[in-house]
Design an enzyme around this catalytic site. Structure first.
Site, PDB file in Angstrom:
ATOM      1  N   CYS A   1      33.233   8.988 -56.877  1.00 14.48           N
ATOM      2  CA  CYS A   1      31.887   8.428 -56.942  1.00 14.48           C
ATOM      3  C   CYS A   1      31.223   9.173 -58.084  1.00 14.48           C
ATOM      4  CB  CYS A   1      31.109   8.638 -55.648  1.00 14.48           C
ATOM      5  SG  CYS A   1      29.387   8.150 -55.861  1.00 14.48           S
TER       6      CYS A   1
ATOM      7  N   CYS B   1      27.258  10.160 -57.065  1.00 16.63           N
ATOM      8  CA  CYS B   1      26.941  11.037 -55.938  1.00 16.63           C
ATOM      9  C   CYS B   1      28.224  11.316 -55.163  1.00 16.63           C
ATOM     10  CB  CYS B   1      25.824  10.480 -55.061  1.00 16.63           C
ATOM     11  SG  CYS B   1      25.856   8.720 -54.716  1.00 16.63           S
ATOM     12  N   SER B   2      28.343  10.820 -53.966  1.00 20.28           N
ATOM     13  CA  SER B   2      29.553  11.149 -53.203  1.00 20.28           C
ATOM     14  C   SER B   2      29.889  10.042 -52.214  1.00 20.28           C
ATOM     15  CB  SER B   2      29.366  12.482 -52.484  1.00 20.28           C
ATOM     16  OG  SER B   2      28.182  12.431 -51.701  1.00 20.28           O
ATOM     17  N   CYS B   3      29.699   8.783 -52.589  1.00 19.60           N
ATOM     18  CA  CYS B   3      30.043   7.662 -51.723  1.00 19.60           C
ATOM     19  C   CYS B   3      31.512   7.777 -51.315  1.00 19.60           C
ATOM     20  CB  CYS B   3      29.776   6.341 -52.437  1.00 19.60           C
ATOM     21  SG  CYS B   3      28.030   6.115 -52.860  1.00 19.60           S
TER      22      CYS B   3
HETATM   23 FE    FE Z   1      27.690   7.481 -54.576  1.00 20.19          FE
END
Ligand code: FE
Length: 201
Positions: free
Chosen positions: A104, A107-109
């Site tokens: 991602c 962010c951190s999906c």
């Molecule tokens: Fe994300």
């Protein structure tokens, strides 16, 4: 919202959760131990072992595999793995020709119902940048070398689509059942930082 693409949902959710938790505990409405059990559930019950079973089933059951290809969210939900951050799941298959790597970039999906919470490195700016710029280098950082003819396809997970890598079934695993096969599937192989088959180690 500053980042429509990803929604910044992790940071926002963390902040909201913390504020809510403080309020509820302060008013005696909630037992901190009960909250701990929810966290524990994410740490122990909802984790990569879920995704590993999805992968194992896709190796064994052509109908399930076809369903997973058509509608991964529904196929995975049929195994009881559904919920937040698991909507709009897309499965991508590794072959000899193509290796898939998920990141991602903003962010951190991450597909929580099948992989649990993301590892720290997945959230790091270094991984997020290098996965796009130099995916082969990322694999090398993890100790793996892919054949030159294998193309690396990088998928950017978002709030709309979360990717699950289906690694190739390792050689010499004929006759193994779903449980035994699932035990061979690592978390990193479902993110794409572990080829699972060959590729050094
Ligand atoms: Fe994300």
């Amino acid at each position: 919202m500053a980042d429509d693409h990803h929604g910044g949902e992790l940071d926002e959710m963390t902040a909201r959760t913390k504020a809510l938790e403080e309020q509820l505990v302060a008013r005696g409405l909630v037992d901190p131990a009960a909250l701990d059990r929810i966290v524990e559930r994410y740490e122990h019950e909802i984790g990569p072992h879920n995704g590993a079973r999805v992968v194992a089933r896709s190796w064994l059951d052509p109908e399930f595999r076809a369903w997973l290809e058509r509608d991964a969210t529904a196929a995975v939900a049929s195994m009881g793995y559904a919920g937040r951050q698991g909507e709009h799941l897309v499965a991508v298959w590794n072959t000899d020709q193509v290796h898939n790597l998920v990141v991602c970039t903003l962010c951190s999906c991450y597909p929580w119902p099948v992989l649990g919470l993301p590892p720290v490195w997945y959230k790091s700016p270094a991984y997020r940048a290098k996965a796009v710029r130099d995916p082969r280098g990322v694999l090398a950082d993890f100790g793996h070398t892919l054949p030159d003819h294998t193309q690396i396809r990088v998928w950017d997970s978002t709030a709309e689509v979360r990717y699950l890598v289906i690694p190739e079934r390792p050689a010499g695993t004929d006759g193994l059942g779903e449980e035994e096969l699932a035990a061979l599937v690592t978390r990193d192989s479902m993110i794409g930082t572990d080829p699972l088959t060959g590729g050094g180690s």
